[in-house]
Enzyme design. Structure first.
Site, PDB file in Angstrom:
ATOM      1  N   CYS A  85       0.843  -1.209   0.000  1.00 51.64           N
ATOM      2  CA  CYS A  85       0.000   0.000   0.000  1.00 51.64           C
ATOM      3  C   CYS A  85       0.875   1.255   0.000  1.00 51.64           C
ATOM      4  O   CYS A  85       1.663   1.466   0.927  1.00 51.64           O
ATOM      5  CB  CYS A  85      -0.922   0.000   1.213  1.00 51.64           C
ATOM      6  N   ASN A 185       0.792  -8.603 -10.530  1.00 52.36           N
ATOM      7  CA  ASN A 185      -0.194  -7.537 -10.412  1.00 52.36           C
ATOM      8  C   ASN A 185       0.313  -6.318 -11.165  1.00 52.36           C
ATOM      9  O   ASN A 185       1.462  -5.926 -11.012  1.00 52.36           O
ATOM     10  CB  ASN A 185      -0.427  -7.215  -8.932  1.00 52.36           C
ATOM     11  N   ASN A 187      -1.022  -3.684 -14.858  1.00 54.34           N
ATOM     12  CA  ASN A 187      -1.279  -3.653 -16.303  1.00 54.34           C
ATOM     13  C   ASN A 187      -2.364  -4.641 -16.736  1.00 54.34           C
ATOM     14  O   ASN A 187      -2.412  -5.037 -17.903  1.00 54.34           O
ATOM     15  CB  ASN A 187      -0.009  -3.950 -17.120  1.00 54.34           C
TER      16      ASN A 187
END
Length: 463
Positions: A85, A185, A187
């Site tokens: 994050c 993860n 695109n």
């Protein structure tokens, strides 16, 4: 996805091709401390259809992370530690990607969880700029006990307007260097992207976040009408209550994103309404308007720069940041500064046309409110901390510093309403009064004569 992958959305995604889902990122410390938080975010969302499920936590303390994981492990199939994050809230709370340089702490957290939990421990990371450092990072987590690794191919700084393209080269290098399953993860906007990613990187799985939010059927290789997904989602929300209204509103904004750019009046309405029924009604109005456009044959006209008409589920591609062009380093710096701003600077007179919505509300409540920075009153700073000092403070300090000093010196400050000296004197006076009263009682008792027995009492004693 924070506040975006609740039960209803997970079920919608599973019905349209997703094999594995994650809970929203949960705060480990709050999860341990607050029973209602546990119920609302995990315990009340138990559903046979919602498996396999991974519960994801953000944490920065090994003991707290373990405790939260132990409370969650019976309700999911694995526990995930979010180390990806990049948002400001993660920076302030010191978790997510802002722990990626603290390898000793991360190793301890993963190792402890791996030893104590009955379900697998997994991690989600972002990459470093250097491929070699990213590989060492992944190997460290694998050695500590991570049993599945999701690699987001963007760095800590790639977010918002500068999100850019995710690096599959980094993901490919990690996949070759570790012996545990790796998910990719970044695109992923269509099913063809999933297939191409697996082919180029060799990963065992592919994760989608924003692509899924704009098109829940992304893993079906289908782009359905927006209202089809919106209505199915709203039905699931009603079927599996309770669901926070803010979650539902956010999902509808994502699904209807392209249409709301055209129908601005309904965008305002969607932001204002306060009930689930009202949100569903706005979604219905959007559907009717789109169907009217289809009936009038506006399919081709309404495409614009989009690959499909705006009422079709499709990804949102962020526009790249504008490259500032200017002569001289000083001018260049000024242009860069203005490019990064969300809105133009307000005029110095603070006219209503240039004020933000928040300031316009303040102006409506107080018409004499002044927002001009040059006309704002200048405050004398506190000698110790730099905050504005009290105008009549006896120490020339702000209230916080004044309170500390007055307490230490047993002094008063009428300006800040502090009466340490007065209270101390009052307590002392009360203690002196009590002492005087007790001494008076003792002296009075010592002067009292011993009473002689009466004649009647003597007669009774003789008898």
């Amino acid at each position: 996805m924070v506040d975006q992958s609740e039960l209803a959305w997970r079920l919608l995604s599973r019905r349209h091709g997703a094999h594995l889902c994650y809970t929203p990122m949960l705060h480990a410390q709050v999860f341990v401390r607050d029973a209602n938080y546990r119920k609302e975010n995990l315990y009340n969302e138990v559903c046979e259809e919602d498996r396999p499920l991974i519960t994801q936590f953000c944490a920065n303390d090994p003991a707290v992370f373990l405790q939260a994981s132990l409370l969650a492990q019976d309700y999911c199939d694995a526990i995930d530690l979010n180390l990806g994050c990049p948002q400001m809230i993660a920076k302030r709370g010191h978790y997510g990607v802002f722990l990626q340089d603290e390898w000793e702490l991360l190793e301890k957290m993963v190792r402890l969880a791996n030893e104590k939990l009955s379900v697998p421990i997994t991690c989600k990371i972002r990459v470093f700029k250097e491929i070699e450092k990213t590989v060492r990072y992944a190997q460290m987590l694998e050695k500590a006990g991570c049993q599945l690794l999701t690699v987001h191919g963007r760095t800590k700084d790639q977010k918002g307007a500068v999100t850019g393209i995710a690096s599959w080269e980094h993901i490919k290098a990690v996949r070759k260097a570790v012996n545990i399953p790796v998910f990719a993860n970044g695109n992923i906007q269509h099913l063809c992207d999933v297939e191409r990613c697996i082919q180029e990187t060799g990963v065992q799985g592919v994760m989608s976040a924003e692509g899924n939010l704009h098109n829940p059927a992304v893993f079906e290789d289908r782009s359905p009408p927006v209202w089809e997904m919106a209505e199915e989602y709203l039905d699931l929300v009603k079927q599996y209550p309770p669901c926070s209204l803010s979650y539902v509103r956010a999902h509808l904004f994502k699904l209807w994103h392209h249409t709301l750019q055209i129908h601005q009046d309904l965008r305002e309405e969607l932001a204002k309404v306060k009930t689930l029924e009202a949100l569903a009604d706005v979604s219905k109005q959007l559907r009717l308007r789109c169907q009217e456009e289809i009936a009038k044959g506006k399919d081709a006209e309404e495409k614009g720069s989009l690959p499909f008409p705006h009422w079709i589920c499709q990804p949102y591609v962020r526009p790249p940041p504008k490259e500032p062009v200017a002569n001289g380093s000083i001018q260049c710096a000024e242009v860069k500064k203005t490019v990064c701003q969300k809105r133009a600077l307000e005029d110095s007179d603070g006219s209503a046309d240039t004020l933000s919505k928040n300031k316009q509300k303040k102006r409506s409540r107080n018409p004499n409110k002044n927002f001009c920075p040059t006309q704002k009153p200048k405050y004398i700073k506190c000698e110790q901390c730099g905050n504005p000092k009290g105008n009549k403070c006896v120490f020339n300090l702000c209230r916080g510093c004044c309170k500390k000093k007055a307490f230490k010196e047993v002094a008063d400050c009428p300006s800040h309403g502090l009466r340490f000296k007065t209270k101390a004197e009052k307590r002392k006076a009360e203690e002196d009064d009590r002492k005087e009263d007790s001494e008076t009682d003792k002296s009075y008792n010592s002067l009292q004569p011993i009473p002689n027995p009466s004649t009647e009492q003597q007669a009774q004693a003789q008898a």
